[in-house]
Design a protein around this motif. Structure first.
Motif, PDB file in Angstrom:
ATOM      1  N   PHE A 115       0.828  -1.209   0.000  1.00  0.00           N
ATOM      2  CA  PHE A 115       0.000   0.000   0.000  1.00  0.00           C
ATOM      3  C   PHE A 115       0.858   1.253   0.000  1.00  0.00           C
ATOM      4  N   LEU A 116       1.885   1.290   0.832  1.00  0.00           N
ATOM      5  CA  LEU A 116       2.739   2.475   0.926  1.00  0.00           C
ATOM      6  C   LEU A 116       3.533   2.709  -0.353  1.00  0.00           C
ATOM      7  N   GLN A 117       3.934   1.650  -1.018  1.00  0.00           N
ATOM      8  CA  GLN A 117       4.637   1.811  -2.290  1.00  0.00           C
ATOM      9  C   GLN A 117       3.746   2.488  -3.322  1.00  0.00           C
ATOM     10  N   VAL A 118       2.485   2.075  -3.368  1.00  0.00           N
ATOM     11  CA  VAL A 118       1.544   2.664  -4.327  1.00  0.00           C
ATOM     12  C   VAL A 118       1.137   4.077  -3.896  1.00  0.00           C
ATOM     13  N   ALA A 119       1.045   4.309  -2.586  1.00  0.00           N
ATOM     14  CA  ALA A 119       0.532   5.587  -2.065  1.00  0.00           C
ATOM     15  C   ALA A 119       1.525   6.738  -2.195  1.00  0.00           C
ATOM     16  N   ALA A 120       2.792   6.449  -2.424  1.00  0.00           N
ATOM     17  CA  ALA A 120       3.799   7.516  -2.484  1.00  0.00           C
ATOM     18  C   ALA A 120       3.433   8.565  -3.520  1.00  0.00           C
ATOM     19  N   GLY A 121       3.347   9.814  -3.078  1.00  0.00           N
ATOM     20  CA  GLY A 121       3.066  10.928  -3.974  1.00  0.00           C
ATOM     21  C   GLY A 121       1.604  11.107  -4.333  1.00  0.00           C
ATOM     22  N   LYS A 122       0.731  10.276  -3.770  1.00  0.00           N
ATOM     23  CA  LYS A 122      -0.691  10.340  -4.116  1.00  0.00           C
ATOM     24  C   LYS A 122      -1.522  10.839  -2.937  1.00  0.00           C
ATOM     25  N   VAL A 123      -2.636  11.468  -3.240  1.00  0.00           N
ATOM     26  CA  VAL A 123      -3.622  11.835  -2.231  1.00  0.00           C
ATOM     27  C   VAL A 123      -4.514  10.622  -1.996  1.00  0.00           C
ATOM     28  N   LEU A 124      -4.699  10.229  -0.743  1.00  0.00           N
ATOM     29  CA  LEU A 124      -5.592   9.122  -0.419  1.00  0.00           C
ATOM     30  C   LEU A 124      -7.039   9.591  -0.486  1.00  0.00           C
ATOM     31  N   VAL A 125      -7.904   8.749  -1.031  1.00  0.00           N
ATOM     32  CA  VAL A 125      -9.321   9.089  -1.158  1.00  0.00           C
ATOM     33  C   VAL A 125     -10.155   7.954  -0.575  1.00  0.00           C
ATOM     34  N   PHE A 126     -11.127   8.318   0.269  1.00  0.00           N
ATOM     35  CA  PHE A 126     -12.073   7.363   0.830  1.00  0.00           C
ATOM     36  C   PHE A 126     -13.465   7.979   0.797  1.00  0.00           C
ATOM     37  N   HIS A 127     -14.475   7.143   0.952  1.00  0.00           N
ATOM     38  CA  HIS A 127     -15.826   7.647   1.213  1.00  0.00           C
ATOM     39  C   HIS A 127     -16.133   7.317   2.665  1.00  0.00           C
ATOM     40  N   HIS A 128     -16.203   8.355   3.485  1.00  0.00           N
ATOM     41  CA  HIS A 128     -16.261   8.243   4.946  1.00  0.00           C
ATOM     42  C   HIS A 128     -14.899   7.766   5.443  1.00  0.00           C
ATOM     43  N   ALA A 129     -13.947   8.651   5.371  1.00  0.00           N
ATOM     44  CA  ALA A 129     -12.534   8.305   5.572  1.00  0.00           C
ATOM     45  C   ALA A 129     -12.203   7.864   6.987  1.00  0.00           C
ATOM     46  N   SER A 130     -12.932   8.311   7.990  1.00  0.00           N
ATOM     47  CA  SER A 130     -12.516   8.071   9.378  1.00  0.00           C
ATOM     48  C   SER A 130     -12.375   6.585   9.696  1.00  0.00           C
TER      49      SER A 130
END
Length: 226
Positions: free
Chosen positions: A116-131
């Motif tokens: 997950f961290l390898q893919v997440a580098a440099g990206k904004v994380l997006v969720f629906h109901h993030a908490s």
């Protein structure tokens, strides 16, 4: 700026720990232009399924994600991972339909987090109901690396909430559910409670929200947490 300061503080605490390397590498390889056009920023849209509604009682059972780049959903980036829990899925199986037998060949959270961290580098994380989602991911980040993820987050539920409240005094019942938000943009109804399907549905919602907002949406306008 606040996010950068938090990272600086936590980096001093964990940098000597070799086990923190995946998180530190993600931070080191993350560069953003929040004032630029949103299509120039990459997003990692994710969803999780869990055995409970809070991190004190539930476990992470599955995660799905897909990348949005150049304002387009990159289907070849789609990933769905099952995790092996410590306990039975229990009554939560009636919601996400994931059975214990399907999780026997799942991977461990540490392996999932590294990917997950390898893919997440440099990206904004997006969720629906993030908490809920970020709560479980932060929990594992703290267990494994000694710090929360401290990555920028966009929450499509909060984006839609702000949009509704600009026009109305109250939010209609069900209007902030993922399906209800998608319906306002004419997006099709998808089966719920599969992490990858929900991630794809959220990605489509993010793109629809940005496109309908204006032709010159800045990344900063889509952020919930900096």
């Amino acid at each position: 700026m606040l996010l950068s300061l938090k990272r600086f503080y936590h980096r001093q605490r964990i940098k000597a720990n070799q086990e923190s390397a995946p998180l530190l590498a993600c931070w080191d390889n993350s560069h953003y232009n929040f004032s630029g056009d949103w299509r120039d920023q990459e997003f990692l849209v994710a969803d999780t399924e869990t055995s409970g509604l809070n991190v004190d009682e539930g476990e992470l059972l599955s995660i799905g994600w897909v990348v949005v780049s150049g304002g387009q959903i990159k289907l070849d980036s789609a990933r769905h991972i099952l995790l092996t829990p410590e306990e039975s899925v229990g009554q939560s199986a009636s919601i996400h339909l994931i059975r214990d037998c399907e999780l026997e060949d799942g991977i461990c959270p540490s392996e999932m987090m590294r990917e997950f961290l390898q893919v997440a580098a440099g990206k904004v994380l997006v969720f629906h109901h993030a908490s809920l989602d970020i709560g479980f991911l932060d929990l594992w980040s703290k267990r494994l690396y000694g710090s929360r993820l401290l990555l920028p987050i966009s929450d499509t539920l909060e984006l839609e909430k702000r949009k509704i409240l600009r026009k109305e005094d109250a939010i209609p019942n069900g209007a902030l559910r993922l399906g209800g938000c998608r319906e306002r943009y004419g997006l099709p109804d998808y089966p719920a409670h599969n992490a990858l399907v929900d991630a794809l549905a959220t990605a489509e919602l993010l793109v629809a929200h940005a496109v309908h907002k204006s032709s010159k949406v800045k990344t900063r306008e889509l952020l919930e947490i900096l």
